[in-house]
Structures are given as structure tokens and as C-alpha cells.
Design a protein around this motif. Sequence first.
Motif, PDB file in Angstrom:
ATOM      1  N   SER A  20       0.887  -1.161   0.000  1.00  0.00           N
ATOM      2  CA  SER A  20       0.000   0.000   0.000  1.00  0.00           C
ATOM      3  C   SER A  20       0.924   1.209   0.000  1.00  0.00           C
ATOM      4  O   SER A  20       1.183   1.822   1.031  1.00  0.00           O
ATOM      5  CB  SER A  20      -0.909  -0.012   1.231  1.00  0.00           C
ATOM      6  N   LEU A  21       1.453   1.520  -1.178  1.00  0.00           N
ATOM      7  CA  LEU A  21       2.607   2.407  -1.264  1.00  0.00           C
ATOM      8  C   LEU A  21       2.316   3.854  -0.894  1.00  0.00           C
ATOM      9  O   LEU A  21       3.142   4.521  -0.292  1.00  0.00           O
ATOM     10  CB  LEU A  21       3.193   2.355  -2.677  1.00  0.00           C
ATOM     11  N   ASN A  22       1.168   4.354  -1.269  1.00  0.00           N
ATOM     12  CA  ASN A  22       0.941   5.798  -1.125  1.00  0.00           C
ATOM     13  C   ASN A  22      -0.529   6.059  -0.843  1.00  0.00           C
ATOM     14  O   ASN A  22      -1.390   5.740  -1.667  1.00  0.00           O
ATOM     15  CB  ASN A  22       1.376   6.498  -2.407  1.00  0.00           C
ATOM     16  N   GLY A  23      -0.817   6.615   0.313  1.00  0.00           N
ATOM     17  CA  GLY A  23      -2.191   6.830   0.721  1.00  0.00           C
ATOM     18  C   GLY A  23      -2.878   7.938  -0.053  1.00  0.00           C
ATOM     19  O   GLY A  23      -2.271   8.922  -0.461  1.00  0.00           O
ATOM     20  N   SER A  24      -4.166   7.772  -0.263  1.00  0.00           N
ATOM     21  CA  SER A  24      -5.000   8.777  -0.908  1.00  0.00           C
ATOM     22  C   SER A  24      -6.042   9.249   0.097  1.00  0.00           C
ATOM     23  O   SER A  24      -6.016   8.859   1.268  1.00  0.00           O
ATOM     24  CB  SER A  24      -5.670   8.173  -2.146  1.00  0.00           C
ATOM     25  N   ASP A  25      -6.954  10.103  -0.355  1.00  0.00           N
ATOM     26  CA  ASP A  25      -8.054  10.523   0.517  1.00  0.00           C
ATOM     27  C   ASP A  25      -8.920   9.309   0.848  1.00  0.00           C
ATOM     28  O   ASP A  25      -9.154   8.444  -0.003  1.00  0.00           O
ATOM     29  CB  ASP A  25      -8.923  11.574  -0.170  1.00  0.00           C
ATOM     30  N   ASN A  30     -13.401   4.128   7.615  1.00  0.00           N
ATOM     31  CA  ASN A  30     -12.656   2.917   7.958  1.00  0.00           C
ATOM     32  C   ASN A  30     -11.961   2.274   6.752  1.00  0.00           C
ATOM     33  O   ASN A  30     -11.577   1.119   6.802  1.00  0.00           O
ATOM     34  CB  ASN A  30     -13.596   1.896   8.617  1.00  0.00           C
ATOM     35  N   ILE A  31     -11.788   3.023   5.655  1.00  0.00           N
ATOM     36  CA  ILE A  31     -11.094   2.511   4.474  1.00  0.00           C
ATOM     37  C   ILE A  31      -9.965   3.471   4.103  1.00  0.00           C
ATOM     38  O   ILE A  31     -10.201   4.656   3.871  1.00  0.00           O
ATOM     39  CB  ILE A  31     -12.045   2.341   3.275  1.00  0.00           C
ATOM     40  N   SER A  32      -8.742   2.946   4.048  1.00  0.00           N
ATOM     41  CA  SER A  32      -7.587   3.737   3.610  1.00  0.00           C
ATOM     42  C   SER A  32      -7.300   3.394   2.155  1.00  0.00           C
ATOM     43  O   SER A  32      -6.943   2.254   1.836  1.00  0.00           O
ATOM     44  CB  SER A  32      -6.363   3.423   4.478  1.00  0.00           C
ATOM     45  N   SER A  33      -7.466   4.364   1.286  1.00  0.00           N
ATOM     46  CA  SER A  33      -7.298   4.138  -0.145  1.00  0.00           C
ATOM     47  C   SER A  33      -5.842   4.342  -0.561  1.00  0.00           C
ATOM     48  O   SER A  33      -5.055   4.958   0.148  1.00  0.00           O
ATOM     49  CB  SER A  33      -8.188   5.102  -0.943  1.00  0.00           C
ATOM     50  N   ASP A 126      -8.274  -5.557  -4.185  1.00  0.00           N
ATOM     51  CA  ASP A 126      -7.839  -6.282  -2.992  1.00  0.00           C
ATOM     52  C   ASP A 126      -7.786  -5.360  -1.777  1.00  0.00           C
ATOM     53  O   ASP A 126      -7.387  -4.196  -1.870  1.00  0.00           O
ATOM     54  CB  ASP A 126      -6.465  -6.905  -3.212  1.00  0.00           C
ATOM     55  N   MET A 127      -8.177  -5.924  -0.633  1.00  0.00           N
ATOM     56  CA  MET A 127      -8.220  -5.155   0.618  1.00  0.00           C
ATOM     57  C   MET A 127      -7.543  -5.945   1.735  1.00  0.00           C
ATOM     58  O   MET A 127      -7.616  -7.171   1.782  1.00  0.00           O
ATOM     59  CB  MET A 127      -9.669  -4.863   1.029  1.00  0.00           C
ATOM     60  N   PHE A 145     -10.952  -1.782  10.402  1.00  0.00           N
ATOM     61  CA  PHE A 145     -10.626  -0.922   9.267  1.00  0.00           C
ATOM     62  C   PHE A 145     -10.106  -1.774   8.118  1.00  0.00           C
ATOM     63  O   PHE A 145      -9.715  -2.931   8.295  1.00  0.00           O
ATOM     64  CB  PHE A 145      -9.581   0.135   9.656  1.00  0.00           C
ATOM     65  N   GLU A 146     -10.089  -1.184   6.933  1.00  0.00           N
ATOM     66  CA  GLU A 146      -9.594  -1.853   5.743  1.00  0.00           C
ATOM     67  C   GLU A 146      -8.620  -0.942   5.002  1.00  0.00           C
ATOM     68  O   GLU A 146      -8.742   0.278   5.030  1.00  0.00           O
ATOM     69  CB  GLU A 146     -10.752  -2.236   4.815  1.00  0.00           C
ATOM     70  N   THR A 147      -7.650  -1.570   4.324  1.00  0.00           N
ATOM     71  CA  THR A 147      -6.655  -0.832   3.556  1.00  0.00           C
ATOM     72  C   THR A 147      -6.547  -1.438   2.168  1.00  0.00           C
ATOM     73  O   THR A 147      -6.424  -2.659   2.031  1.00  0.00           O
ATOM     74  CB  THR A 147      -5.273  -0.895   4.240  1.00  0.00           C
ATOM     75  N   GLU A 148      -6.612  -0.593   1.143  1.00  0.00           N
ATOM     76  CA  GLU A 148      -6.432  -1.094  -0.213  1.00  0.00           C
ATOM     77  C   GLU A 148      -4.986  -1.549  -0.409  1.00  0.00           C
ATOM     78  O   GLU A 148      -4.045  -0.853   0.004  1.00  0.00           O
ATOM     79  CB  GLU A 148      -6.770  -0.007  -1.233  1.00  0.00           C
TER      80      GLU A 148
END
Length: 293
Positions: A20-25, A30-33, A126-127, A145-148
Motif C-alpha cells: 500500500s505504497l501511497n495513501g490517498s483521501d 474505515n477505508i484507507s485508499s 484487494d483489501m 478498518f480496511e486498507t487497499e
Amino acid sequence: MNKKAKAITITYVTKASYASLNGSDKEADNISSIKKIRMTDGMEYPYCSSQAIRRALREQLAVLGFDLSEGVQGKQKKGAGTTKCEPQNYIDDDLFGFMNASESTVKRTSPVRVTSAIALNPYLGDMDFGTNYMSVKAGGNPNIFETEIHSGYYYGTILIELDRIGVKGNDGYELAISNEKKTKRVLGLVDAIQNLWTVGRQSRFLTDMSPKFVSAALLRVKNPIFMECIRLSEDLIIQEDILMNTTKDFENVILDHTLGERKGFFNKDNDNYVDIGESFQKIRQWVNEVYGE
């Protein structure tokens, strides 16, 4: 100094197996894009922003023993923070530039140009599912929480303007260093590129961003000639034809070039590519020759 050499361009390929190299908005609380761009095929491709790559290179320079220009609070109310803006003393102010508009504007355009690292494989939804239990002891419920996440190959380009390293751009700052110091700074940058490691999201998603393939050239113009030339075949091998054609198309401005790969990394080794360590040694040789007294 070899007056013909104006730039080094380095296009690299790396792989992230679970990242998950670089976070977005956030799309939801509870979801980190992750950052993505939609390509002409209609698919979304993750990318690590150029700002994040530049930050990673700076941090690796610090690891390599270089002193970095510390952040300084803006003098004006609500003014943006700056570095010390002293390229004479700090490698990052020299290589990556700065702008200070607190009184009279003083700026240096970065002689190191950086693209985002863009995935060659689309995002497939994928999450990673996680639970934060820190609030349980305080009487709360676990925070779910979930992370892309993404798995695939990424490519990016870095262009170094050799004739601007250690050279003043305007009268707002001091910069006049020896060729020996220029050599040290650019060699440090080359080391940082070979050992590229992002600093964000590494606690749970440790990722090796170091190049596994590199196509680089010493040029008498400033042109990232390999930037749009990376293609993967169906069997996940970097296509050679477009790279070879590029070297032929630009042979009038290429002083030297190298194509290198991590042997045994891709599904099949290419005999026309040298070991990636050999490629970086050639790049270091260029730097020494360009700034040699």
C-alpha cells in the motif's frame, strides 16, 4: 568536465508483492485508499507519487550520512514551512530545490526531476482487513478498518540535470562548489536510487522499492528517453524491442547507455541486459567522468 554531458536519465522497474505504497483521501472513515490513475484501457493503476519518491530519496540520503536541510517555519502568518534554503551547505537543497517567499521570493528549481512510480498491473480491488484493539482497554470496541493493497510491477523515471548540480540559478542564495563535491552529491543520489525505499506505510506493508531493472543513458540533451518505453509481455518479461529502438532513435544524443536487470528475478533472464549492479557501476563511472578535473 565533459561539456557534452547534460543529463543522466534513469528509468527503473520494481515489484511490490503486497503493498500500500501511497495513501490517498479516504473513501470512508474505515477505508484507507491508495492513489490510482485511470488509464486509456479504463482500468485503475496504483501509483506512488513523485512527492513520495522525492521524500524517499531524501530520507535515504540521510541514511547514507548526508546532512539534510531542516524544516523552518514560515515567517509570515500561515506561511508555508521551508527548508533552510542553503544549497551550498545541504545536498537536498541543491538536488531538490526550494522556495522561500517569506520576504522576497528565493527559489531554486530542482535539477533532479522525478516521476511517480506507476503500476504496470491494474488494481483489482484487494483489501487488507485490520482491527485496532487499542481502545478495548479503555472500555471501547475494537476498531475495524480496511486498507487497499496491490501486487504488481511499478516503473518510474529520474532525470538528473548534470550541468545544474552545484550551480547557482539566481542571486538569492550562495552556491559555488567544487567538482569533487558535485561528484560526491550525485554519487550519493545514485546510491539512494539503487537502494530506493519508501518511508510511508512501512510498518505493516514493508516493501522493497529498489530497482530490479534499469535503463539509463548519459545524454547531451535533457530528455527522459526511456520514460514511456517500459512494457511487460504476457509472461512478465520486460519487452526489449522498444528499448533497443529507443537507443537507435536517439543515438545522436546518447553518449552512453546501459540496460540492467536483477538476474533470476524475472521469469527469464535477457542476455542483452547486464547485472543491475553493473549498470549502476556504469552510471557512477559517468558521474566521475563528467565532473573529473
